[in-house]
Design a protein around this motif. Structure first.
Motif, PDB file in Angstrom:
ATOM      1  N   MET A   1       0.834  -1.187   0.000  1.00 30.09           N
ATOM      2  CA  MET A   1       0.000   0.000   0.000  1.00 30.09           C
ATOM      3  C   MET A   1       0.879   1.251   0.000  1.00 30.09           C
ATOM      4  N   PRO A   2       0.497   2.262  -0.779  1.00 26.58           N
ATOM      5  CA  PRO A   2       1.286   3.497  -0.771  1.00 26.58           C
ATOM      6  C   PRO A   2       1.189   4.190   0.575  1.00 26.58           C
ATOM      7  N   ALA A   3       2.274   4.842   0.957  1.00 26.89           N
ATOM      8  CA  ALA A   3       2.288   5.554   2.234  1.00 26.89           C
ATOM      9  C   ALA A   3       1.270   6.689   2.194  1.00 26.89           C
ATOM     10  N   SER A   4       0.564   6.857   3.306  1.00 28.10           N
ATOM     11  CA  SER A   4      -0.428   7.927   3.361  1.00 28.10           C
ATOM     12  C   SER A   4       0.290   9.273   3.446  1.00 28.10           C
ATOM     13  N   SER A   5      -0.266  10.263   2.784  1.00 28.06           N
ATOM     14  CA  SER A   5       0.356  11.590   2.788  1.00 28.06           C
ATOM     15  C   SER A   5       0.063  12.277   4.112  1.00 28.06           C
ATOM     16  N   PRO A   6       0.979  13.132   4.582  1.00 25.94           N
ATOM     17  CA  PRO A   6       0.745  13.822   5.853  1.00 25.94           C
ATOM     18  C   PRO A   6      -0.445  14.771   5.716  1.00 25.94           C
ATOM     19  N   PRO A   7      -1.139  15.020   6.824  1.00 21.76           N
ATOM     20  CA  PRO A   7      -2.278  15.944   6.757  1.00 21.76           C
ATOM     21  C   PRO A   7      -1.804  17.343   6.368  1.00 21.76           C
ATOM     22  N   PRO A   8      -2.647  18.105   5.677  1.00 22.37           N
ATOM     23  CA  PRO A   8      -2.240  19.459   5.283  1.00 22.37           C
ATOM     24  C   PRO A   8      -2.020  20.331   6.510  1.00 22.37           C
ATOM     25  N   ARG A   9      -1.136  21.290   6.382  1.00 23.16           N
ATOM     26  CA  ARG A   9      -0.873  22.204   7.483  1.00 23.16           C
ATOM     27  C   ARG A   9      -2.114  23.027   7.797  1.00 23.16           C
ATOM     28  N   ALA A  10      -2.296  23.286   9.085  1.00 27.58           N
ATOM     29  CA  ALA A  10      -3.443  24.088   9.526  1.00 27.58           C
ATOM     30  C   ALA A  10      -3.068  25.551   9.700  1.00 27.58           C
ATOM     31  N   TYR A  11      -1.860  25.921   9.273  1.00 30.31           N
ATOM     32  CA  TYR A  11      -1.368  27.277   9.498  1.00 30.31           C
ATOM     33  C   TYR A  11      -0.430  27.689   8.371  1.00 30.31           C
ATOM     34  N   SER A  12      -0.167  28.973   8.300  1.00 28.41           N
ATOM     35  CA  SER A  12       0.914  29.497   7.465  1.00 28.41           C
ATOM     36  C   SER A  12       1.771  30.404   8.346  1.00 28.41           C
ATOM     37  N   ILE A  13       3.049  30.475   8.037  1.00 25.72           N
ATOM     38  CA  ILE A  13       3.959  31.372   8.751  1.00 25.72           C
ATOM     39  C   ILE A  13       4.060  32.657   7.934  1.00 25.72           C
ATOM     40  N   LEU A  14       3.578  33.746   8.504  1.00 26.09           N
ATOM     41  CA  LEU A  14       3.630  35.023   7.807  1.00 26.09           C
ATOM     42  C   LEU A  14       4.997  35.680   7.950  1.00 26.09           C
ATOM     43  N   PHE A  15       5.583  35.528   9.130  1.00 34.19           N
ATOM     44  CA  PHE A  15       6.892  36.122   9.393  1.00 34.19           C
ATOM     45  C   PHE A  15       7.580  35.301  10.473  1.00 34.19           C
ATOM     46  N   ALA A  16       8.831  34.944  10.245  1.00 36.14           N
ATOM     47  CA  ALA A  16       9.593  34.175  11.233  1.00 36.14           C
ATOM     48  C   ALA A  16      10.921  34.857  11.497  1.00 36.14           C
ATOM     49  N   CYS A  17      11.281  34.947  12.760  1.00 39.67           N
ATOM     50  CA  CYS A  17      12.590  35.465  13.157  1.00 39.67           C
ATOM     51  C   CYS A  17      13.195  34.505  14.175  1.00 39.67           C
ATOM     52  N   PRO A  18      13.867  33.454  13.715  1.00 37.82           N
ATOM     53  CA  PRO A  18      14.400  32.427  14.626  1.00 37.82           C
ATOM     54  C   PRO A  18      15.365  32.963  15.668  1.00 37.82           C
ATOM     55  N   THR A  19      16.075  34.060  15.359  1.00 32.90           N
ATOM     56  CA  THR A  19      17.000  34.614  16.348  1.00 32.90           C
ATOM     57  C   THR A  19      16.265  35.465  17.377  1.00 32.90           C
ATOM     58  N   GLY A  20      15.005  35.806  17.116  1.00 36.18           N
ATOM     59  CA  GLY A  20      14.221  36.610  18.045  1.00 36.18           C
ATOM     60  C   GLY A  20      14.508  38.095  17.893  1.00 36.18           C
ATOM     61  N   LEU A  21      13.460  38.894  18.077  1.00 38.09           N
ATOM     62  CA  LEU A  21      13.600  40.345  18.014  1.00 38.09           C
ATOM     63  C   LEU A  21      13.244  40.946  19.368  1.00 38.09           C
ATOM     64  N   SER A  22      14.027  41.912  19.790  1.00 36.15           N
ATOM     65  CA  SER A  22      13.772  42.604  21.048  1.00 36.15           C
ATOM     66  C   SER A  22      12.770  43.727  20.815  1.00 36.15           C
ATOM     67  N   ARG A  23      12.342  44.351  21.896  1.00 36.52           N
ATOM     68  CA  ARG A  23      11.393  45.460  21.810  1.00 36.52           C
ATOM     69  C   ARG A  23      11.920  46.569  20.898  1.00 36.52           C
ATOM     70  N   SER A  24      13.216  46.848  20.945  1.00 38.51           N
ATOM     71  CA  SER A  24      13.790  47.936  20.147  1.00 38.51           C
ATOM     72  C   SER A  24      13.816  47.630  18.662  1.00 38.51           C
ATOM     73  N   GLN A  25      13.548  46.373  18.289  1.00 34.74           N
ATOM     74  CA  GLN A  25      13.568  45.971  16.881  1.00 34.74           C
ATOM     75  C   GLN A  25      12.171  45.782  16.298  1.00 34.74           C
ATOM     76  N   VAL A  26      11.156  45.999  17.109  1.00 34.22           N
ATOM     77  CA  VAL A  26       9.769  45.818  16.653  1.00 34.22           C
ATOM     78  C   VAL A  26       9.062  47.166  16.674  1.00 34.22           C
ATOM     79  N   PHE A  27       8.689  47.638  15.502  1.00 35.99           N
ATOM     80  CA  PHE A  27       8.013  48.920  15.362  1.00 35.99           C
ATOM     81  C   PHE A  27       6.563  48.689  14.952  1.00 35.99           C
ATOM     82  N   VAL A  28       5.746  49.712  15.122  1.00 39.60           N
ATOM     83  CA  VAL A  28       4.335  49.621  14.760  1.00 39.60           C
ATOM     84  C   VAL A  28       3.940  50.863  13.967  1.00 39.60           C
ATOM     85  N   ASP A  29       3.165  50.662  12.925  1.00 37.35           N
ATOM     86  CA  ASP A  29       2.494  51.757  12.229  1.00 37.35           C
ATOM     87  C   ASP A  29       1.005  51.591  12.524  1.00 37.35           C
TER      88      ASP A  29
END
Length: 299
Positions: A1-29
């Motif tokens: 039997m063919p292997a079953s495919s993994p379930p589709p992702r329930a999310y999308s990543i809009l923005f990722a910063c693996p090193t992390g951002l501090s307060r001084s690096q996050v601005f808002v408009d």
């Protein structure tokens, strides 16, 4: 039997910063230009009030509060890997919980969407409040996860990270104020950015019960979006100086303990096993945390 495919992702990543951002690096408009646009179909617009009234009848504890609406972001970086010279500007407008229930959480939610590759245009008729979530690590290396109460409005009974929303009213915002003075506008943007960080600390304290002094200042690790209902959430990494068994004792007296039924302290392997039982936006939060852990191993 063919292997079953993994379930589709329930999310999308809009923005990722693996090193992390501090307060001084996050601005808002913060601007009315990022507010929701009414849908041209008057019947859809009328359905917002109808659905809210129905949900309120079913659950009188629901409260219509102001929320910050997610309108997109811009990344500025001098490093392809989003290093310490990076910063992000998050675009925020105003919305409220009632409109969120009547658009994103509506059975008709897909009808509010526009077919467009641009996320901001696609969801311009939805409330899309920017939620927040915290991946909290205890001193003994456990990750804190809550099981939601069955009386909450979203995903009752599910595993979630502590979180909720930053609150406009915490910093005195009740509406948009037209002000041509750029200094005042810049000051307000700074206050909103600060509330993003203060807000997630407040959520952790209120939902888990630990003192604010036991927590490190949050590090911003990205934004995920649940594909169901196009629900965006900003995620942060926080460390607690207490061990998990001590944290459990504080949880019994948490201010917002009624929003959950149980606190779990999972190892990273245990968390991977339960992440699929989380709402999509929190699955995305776990994915952002995994990216951060992987980055730390490389460094």
């Amino acid at each position: 039997m063919p292997a079953s495919s993994p379930p589709p992702r329930a999310y999308s990543i809009l923005f990722a910063c693996p090193t992390g951002l501090s307060r001084s690096q996050v601005f808002v408009d913060f601007s009315a230009s990022y507010d929701r646009m009414p849908h041209p179909d008057p019947r859809l617009e009328e359905s917002i009030s109808q659905i809210w009234d129905q949900r309120l009848h079913e659950n009188p504890s629901l409260y219509n509060g102001l929320k910050f609406r997610f309108g997109g972001y811009l990344v500025h970086t001098t490093d392809e890997d989003l290093g310490n010279d990076s910063n992000v500007c998050i675009h925020l407008g105003l919305t409220d919980y009632r409109t969120f229930v009547g658009t994103n959480l509506s059975p008709l939610w897909e009808k509010f969407l526009i077919s467009d590759e641009n996320d901001s245009i696609c969801g311009q008729h939805t409330a899309s409040p920017l939620g927040n979530g915290a991946v909290v690590e205890s001193a003994d290396g456990k990750i804190l996860v809550l099981q939601r109460s069955y009386n909450v409005g979203e995903f009752p009974g599910h595993y979630v990270f502590p979180g909720g929303h930053s609150e406009p009213q915490e910093i005195g915002i009740s509406c948009h104020i037209r002000d041509e003075d750029t200094r005042n506008s810049s000051c307000l943007n700074d206050k909103v950015s600060e509330e993003m960080f203060d807000g997630i600390t407040r959520e952790v304290v209120e939902e888990i019960g630990v003192p604010a002094g036991s927590l490190t200042y949050p590090t911003f690790i990205g934004i995920s979006r649940r594909l169901l209902n196009v629900r965006p959430t900003a995620f942060f990494h926080v460390k607690c100086h207490m061990e998990s068994e001590d944290i459990r004792r504080f949880y019994s007296n948490a201010q917002d303990g009624y929003e959950s039924t149980q606190l779990f302290a999972f190892s990273q392997d245990e968390l991977r096993n339960v992440a699929s039982k989380m709402p999509g936006c929190h699955q995305g939060g776990h994915a952002l945390y995994e990216l951060m852990v992987k980055e730390q191993k490389i460094l």
